[in-house]
Write an enzyme that holds these catalytic residues in place. Structure first.
Site, PDB file in Angstrom:
ATOM      1  N   HIS A   1      10.327   8.353  13.756  1.00  0.00           N
ATOM      2  CA  HIS A   1       9.170   7.492  13.475  1.00  0.00           C
ATOM      3  C   HIS A   1       7.873   8.315  13.493  1.00  0.00           C
ATOM      4  O   HIS A   1       6.943   8.022  14.252  1.00  0.00           O
ATOM      5  CB  HIS A   1       9.101   6.344  14.501  1.00  0.00           C
ATOM      6  CG  HIS A   1       8.363   5.146  13.972  1.00  0.00           C
ATOM      7  ND1 HIS A   1       8.782   3.856  14.198  1.00  0.00           N
ATOM      8  CD2 HIS A   1       7.238   5.037  13.211  1.00  0.00           C
ATOM      9  CE1 HIS A   1       7.936   3.020  13.617  1.00  0.00           C
ATOM     10  NE2 HIS A   1       6.995   3.709  13.008  1.00  0.00           N
TER      11      HIS A   1
ATOM     12  N   THR B   1      11.505   4.462   5.547  1.00  0.00           N
ATOM     13  CA  THR B   1      10.416   4.816   6.467  1.00  0.00           C
ATOM     14  C   THR B   1       9.746   3.536   6.973  1.00  0.00           C
ATOM     15  O   THR B   1       8.654   3.597   7.533  1.00  0.00           O
ATOM     16  CB  THR B   1       9.344   5.679   5.751  1.00  0.00           C
ATOM     17  OG1 THR B   1       8.913   4.974   4.584  1.00  0.00           O
ATOM     18  CG2 THR B   1       9.865   7.041   5.379  1.00  0.00           C
ATOM     19  N   SER B   2      10.395   2.376   6.748  1.00  0.00           N
ATOM     20  CA  SER B   2       9.729   1.106   7.051  1.00  0.00           C
ATOM     21  C   SER B   2      10.055   0.595   8.451  1.00  0.00           C
ATOM     22  O   SER B   2       9.277   0.781   9.379  1.00  0.00           O
ATOM     23  CB  SER B   2      10.106   0.078   5.992  1.00  0.00           C
ATOM     24  OG  SER B   2       8.934  -0.438   5.438  1.00  0.00           O
ATOM     25  N   ARG B   3      11.203  -0.036   8.595  1.00  0.00           N
ATOM     26  CA  ARG B   3      11.678  -0.480   9.909  1.00  0.00           C
ATOM     27  C   ARG B   3      13.199  -0.416   9.902  1.00  0.00           C
ATOM     28  O   ARG B   3      13.838  -0.789   8.910  1.00  0.00           O
ATOM     29  CB  ARG B   3      11.236  -1.919  10.228  1.00  0.00           C
ATOM     30  CG  ARG B   3       9.769  -2.071  10.606  1.00  0.00           C
ATOM     31  CD  ARG B   3       9.422  -1.439  11.953  1.00  0.00           C
ATOM     32  NE  ARG B   3       8.021  -1.589  12.280  1.00  0.00           N
ATOM     33  CZ  ARG B   3       7.052  -0.726  11.964  1.00  0.00           C
ATOM     34  NH1 ARG B   3       7.333   0.389  11.306  1.00  0.00           N
ATOM     35  NH2 ARG B   3       5.804  -0.955  12.324  1.00  0.00           N
TER      36      ARG B   3
ATOM     37  N   ASP C   1       9.917  -6.848  -5.367  1.00  0.00           N
ATOM     38  CA  ASP C   1       8.954  -7.366  -4.392  1.00  0.00           C
ATOM     39  C   ASP C   1       8.744  -8.841  -4.725  1.00  0.00           C
ATOM     40  O   ASP C   1       8.514  -9.180  -5.887  1.00  0.00           O
ATOM     41  CB  ASP C   1       7.618  -6.584  -4.525  1.00  0.00           C
ATOM     42  CG  ASP C   1       6.677  -6.852  -3.363  1.00  0.00           C
ATOM     43  OD1 ASP C   1       6.565  -8.024  -2.955  1.00  0.00           O
ATOM     44  OD2 ASP C   1       6.057  -5.895  -2.871  1.00  0.00           O
TER      45      ASP C   1
ATOM     46  N   GLU D   1      15.561   1.950  17.928  1.00  0.00           N
ATOM     47  CA  GLU D   1      14.704   3.103  18.278  1.00  0.00           C
ATOM     48  C   GLU D   1      13.858   2.878  19.523  1.00  0.00           C
ATOM     49  O   GLU D   1      13.395   3.835  20.141  1.00  0.00           O
ATOM     50  CB  GLU D   1      13.812   3.493  17.098  1.00  0.00           C
ATOM     51  CG  GLU D   1      12.708   2.491  16.782  1.00  0.00           C
ATOM     52  CD  GLU D   1      11.796   2.953  15.641  1.00  0.00           C
ATOM     53  OE1 GLU D   1      12.307   3.264  14.553  1.00  0.00           O
ATOM     54  OE2 GLU D   1      10.565   2.983  15.855  1.00  0.00           O
TER      55      GLU D   1
ATOM     56  N   LYS E   1       0.816  -1.217   0.000  1.00  0.00           N
ATOM     57  CA  LYS E   1       0.000   0.000   0.000  1.00  0.00           C
ATOM     58  C   LYS E   1       0.856   1.276   0.000  1.00  0.00           C
ATOM     59  O   LYS E   1       0.614   2.194  -0.780  1.00  0.00           O
ATOM     60  CB  LYS E   1      -0.944  -0.035   1.203  1.00  0.00           C
ATOM     61  CG  LYS E   1      -1.998  -1.143   1.059  1.00  0.00           C
ATOM     62  CD  LYS E   1      -2.780  -1.393   2.314  1.00  0.00           C
ATOM     63  CE  LYS E   1      -2.038  -2.129   3.396  1.00  0.00           C
ATOM     64  NZ  LYS E   1      -1.716  -3.523   3.126  1.00  0.00           N
TER      65      LYS E   1
HETATM   66  P1  NAD Z   1       2.011  -3.879   2.829  1.00  0.00           P
HETATM   67  O1  NAD Z   1       1.882  -5.159   3.570  1.00  0.00           O
HETATM   68  O2  NAD Z   1       0.833  -3.332   2.083  1.00  0.00           O
HETATM   69  O3  NAD Z   1       3.209  -3.994   1.758  1.00  0.00           O
HETATM   70  C1  NAD Z   1       4.456  -4.565   2.045  1.00  0.00           C
HETATM   71  C2  NAD Z   1       5.041  -5.033   0.729  1.00  0.00           C
HETATM   72  O4  NAD Z   1       6.391  -5.461   0.964  1.00  0.00           O
HETATM   73  C3  NAD Z   1       4.294  -6.248   0.118  1.00  0.00           C
HETATM   74  O5  NAD Z   1       3.994  -5.999  -1.224  1.00  0.00           O
HETATM   75  C4  NAD Z   1       5.280  -7.381   0.293  1.00  0.00           C
HETATM   76  O6  NAD Z   1       5.159  -8.377  -0.713  1.00  0.00           O
HETATM   77  C5  NAD Z   1       6.595  -6.624   0.186  1.00  0.00           C
HETATM   78  N1  NAD Z   1       7.750  -7.388   0.638  1.00  0.00           N
HETATM   79  C6  NAD Z   1       7.813  -8.361   1.577  1.00  0.00           C
HETATM   80  N2  NAD Z   1       9.069  -8.869   1.639  1.00  0.00           N
HETATM   81  C7  NAD Z   1       9.799  -8.192   0.722  1.00  0.00           C
HETATM   82  C8  NAD Z   1      11.156  -8.279   0.296  1.00  0.00           C
HETATM   83  N3  NAD Z   1      11.990  -9.170   0.827  1.00  0.00           N
HETATM   84  N4  NAD Z   1      11.581  -7.441  -0.677  1.00  0.00           N
HETATM   85  C9  NAD Z   1      10.726  -6.554  -1.247  1.00  0.00           C
HETATM   86  N5  NAD Z   1       9.437  -6.441  -0.896  1.00  0.00           N
HETATM   87  C10 NAD Z   1       8.980  -7.251   0.076  1.00  0.00           C
HETATM   88  O7  NAD Z   1       2.542  -2.827   3.890  1.00  0.00           O
HETATM   89  P2  NAD Z   1       2.436  -1.228   3.801  1.00  0.00           P
HETATM   90  O8  NAD Z   1       1.153  -0.780   4.386  1.00  0.00           O
HETATM   91  O9  NAD Z   1       2.809  -0.796   2.435  1.00  0.00           O
HETATM   92  O10 NAD Z   1       3.582  -0.806   4.837  1.00  0.00           O
HETATM   93  C11 NAD Z   1       4.937  -1.107   4.548  1.00  0.00           C
HETATM   94  C12 NAD Z   1       5.757  -0.984   5.818  1.00  0.00           C
HETATM   95  O11 NAD Z   1       5.809   0.388   6.210  1.00  0.00           O
HETATM   96  C13 NAD Z   1       5.178  -1.691   7.046  1.00  0.00           C
HETATM   97  O12 NAD Z   1       5.540  -3.062   7.089  1.00  0.00           O
HETATM   98  C14 NAD Z   1       5.778  -0.937   8.200  1.00  0.00           C
HETATM   99  O13 NAD Z   1       6.965  -1.550   8.605  1.00  0.00           O
HETATM  100  C15 NAD Z   1       6.114   0.429   7.580  1.00  0.00           C
HETATM  101  N6  NAD Z   1       5.334   1.527   8.192  1.00  0.00           N
HETATM  102  C16 NAD Z   1       6.010   2.568   8.743  1.00  0.00           C
HETATM  103  C17 NAD Z   1       5.311   3.628   9.304  1.00  0.00           C
HETATM  104  C18 NAD Z   1       6.026   4.811   9.895  1.00  0.00           C
HETATM  105  O14 NAD Z   1       5.391   5.626  10.582  1.00  0.00           O
HETATM  106  N7  NAD Z   1       7.329   4.998   9.663  1.00  0.00           N
HETATM  107  C19 NAD Z   1       3.927   3.611   9.301  1.00  0.00           C
HETATM  108  C20 NAD Z   1       3.259   2.539   8.697  1.00  0.00           C
HETATM  109  C21 NAD Z   1       3.970   1.493   8.131  1.00  0.00           C
END
Ligand code: NAD
Length: 341
Positions: A294, A231-233, A173, A262, A153
């Site tokens: 974050h 911005t992920s982890r 992905d 963190e 997303k």
């Molecule tokens: P999502 O589940 O919709 O999408 C994650 C995508 O990553 C999927 O398409 C999945 O197939 C893909 N993926 C999994 N393993 C992978 C790999 N090895 N290589 C490449 N792609 C891979 O999740 P989302 O809603 O898009 O959110 C993504 C991430 O953002 C979350 O997991 C979370 O860690 C992070 N997040 C951060 C904040 C923030 O405030 N910084 C807020 C929300 C989410």
């Protein structure tokens, strides 16, 4: 249902209260869930947690012994919750699988443009009445190649903005997303993405297979002067290797909203304490590294979505029903791309 909401702060407590509309009895604490703060949950049936909380095996076992049956995570990411232990204990754990992906994608873009167009430095110079432009040259995003790691997303929302800039968008992905290709994204291996991109933005979850996904070999393969955004982890990047790559001048700029250590650092006021994390201090010291604590999720729309889905999960459980957002322990999938040696 009596629920303790750990790690609630001034910016999210009122959203939970509004969404609950008196349906649940809440105990709010700004403290993180750790082994030491477990006793605060006495008398509750459910806990609700944020990313800084620790739902490890040890903590879940103790919560279960106290009668806690439900864990409502106020996040998409669930790397801080031990799902295997939770299901063995018969606990129900749910997350917020979706809330404004624009909040995170737009923050990633804000960080990109801030480092690219040197906005922080420009503001500092302005305050000093130094109106020279000598150090402020950036680049057009138009025509650049942007690599997105993870086209869920948030990744898709980020891609749409990049197409608006006129960029060429690549993605890696293990799960092919037809929406992505429909937009014009070209799916490639992670190695190809890393070697071809001028800007790389990480949007995959932290799992066993993505921990240290970016380490020494990946940093060494990046285009000189490229921009890396996470911005992920934090655990997806190896911080020690990242520091070496920054010092070696491989990476042009780095934008981090997350950091592997963190927990206990972000979301808290440390103004009167010594920061003993030398890696973090080093990261903050570079003028081509922008760190935010974050906060990518921190928009009105995202806070509303998080609160509403959290309350929805609690509502299902209060009626002894299964929530559609419940998480189950799953075997870790292997990414399809070839690892870079
Ligand atoms: P999502 O589940 O919709 O999408 C994650 C995508 O990553 C999927 O398409 C999945 O197939 C893909 N993926 C999994 N393993 C992978 C790999 N090895 N290589 C490449 N792609 C891979 O999740 P989302 O809603 O898009 O959110 C993504 C991430 O953002 C979350 O997991 C979370 O860690 C992070 N997040 C951060 C904040 C923030 O405030 N910084 C807020 C929300 C989410």
């Amino acid at each position: 249902m009596k629920v303790i909401a750990y790690s609630t702060k001034v910016y999210d407590k009122s959203y939970l209260i509004d969404a609950a509309a008196g349906k649940h009895e809440f105990v709010f604490t700004d403290k993180r869930l750790t082994v030491d703060t477990i006793p605060l949950a006495v008398g509750c049936e459910a806990v609700t947690l944020f990313t800084s909380d620790n739902a490890s095996m040890e903590v879940l076992k103790k919560l279960s012994e106290m009668g806690i049956k439900y864990v409502a995570l106020r996040s998409v990411g669930h790397d801080h919750a031990d799902l295997v232990t939770g299901s063995r204990l018969g606990m129900r754990i749910a997350n917020v699988p979706e809330y404004s992906p624009y909040s995170v994608a737009e923050h990633a873009v804000a960080m990109l443009m801030a480092v690219n167009r040197k906005l922080v430095e420009s503001q500092l110079l302005m305050q000093l009445h130094d109106f020279r432009l000598n150090t402020l040259t950036g680049f057009d995003v138009h025509g650049k190649t942007v690599g997105i790691v993870g086209t869920g997303k948030v990744g898709i929302a980020f891609a749409k903005i990049m197409f608006g800039f006129g960029a060429i968008v690549l993605a890696a992905d293990p799960v092919y997303n037809p929406i992505g290709e429909g937009l014009g994204i070209k799916y490639v291996s992670l190695h190809e993405l890393i070697t071809r991109s001028d800007i790389i933005s990480i949007h995959c979850p932290l799992t066993e297979s993505t921990k240290n996904l970016f380490s020494k070999p990946q940093f060494a393969s990046m285009k000189k002067g490229s921009v890396l955004i996470n911005t992920s982890r934090g655990g997806i990047l190896n911080t020690k290797d990242l520091l070496e790559a920054i010092e070696a001048g491989v990476i042009g700029a780095v934008c981090l909203d997350v950091y592997d250590k963190e927990k206990g650092l972000f979301f808290e006021d440390h103004r009167n304490s010594l920061l003993v994390d030398s890696n973090f201090s080093r990261l903050k010291s570079f003028n081509n590294v922008l760190v935010t604590g974050h906060q990518a999720f921190l928009t009105h729309e995202a806070l509303t979505g998080i609160a509403e889905t959290t309350i929805c999960n609690l509502d299902f459980w209060a009626k002894d029903l299964e929530s559609p957002n419940e998480l189950y322990a799953q075997p870790v999938g292997q990414p399809y791309y070839e690892p870079v040696e």
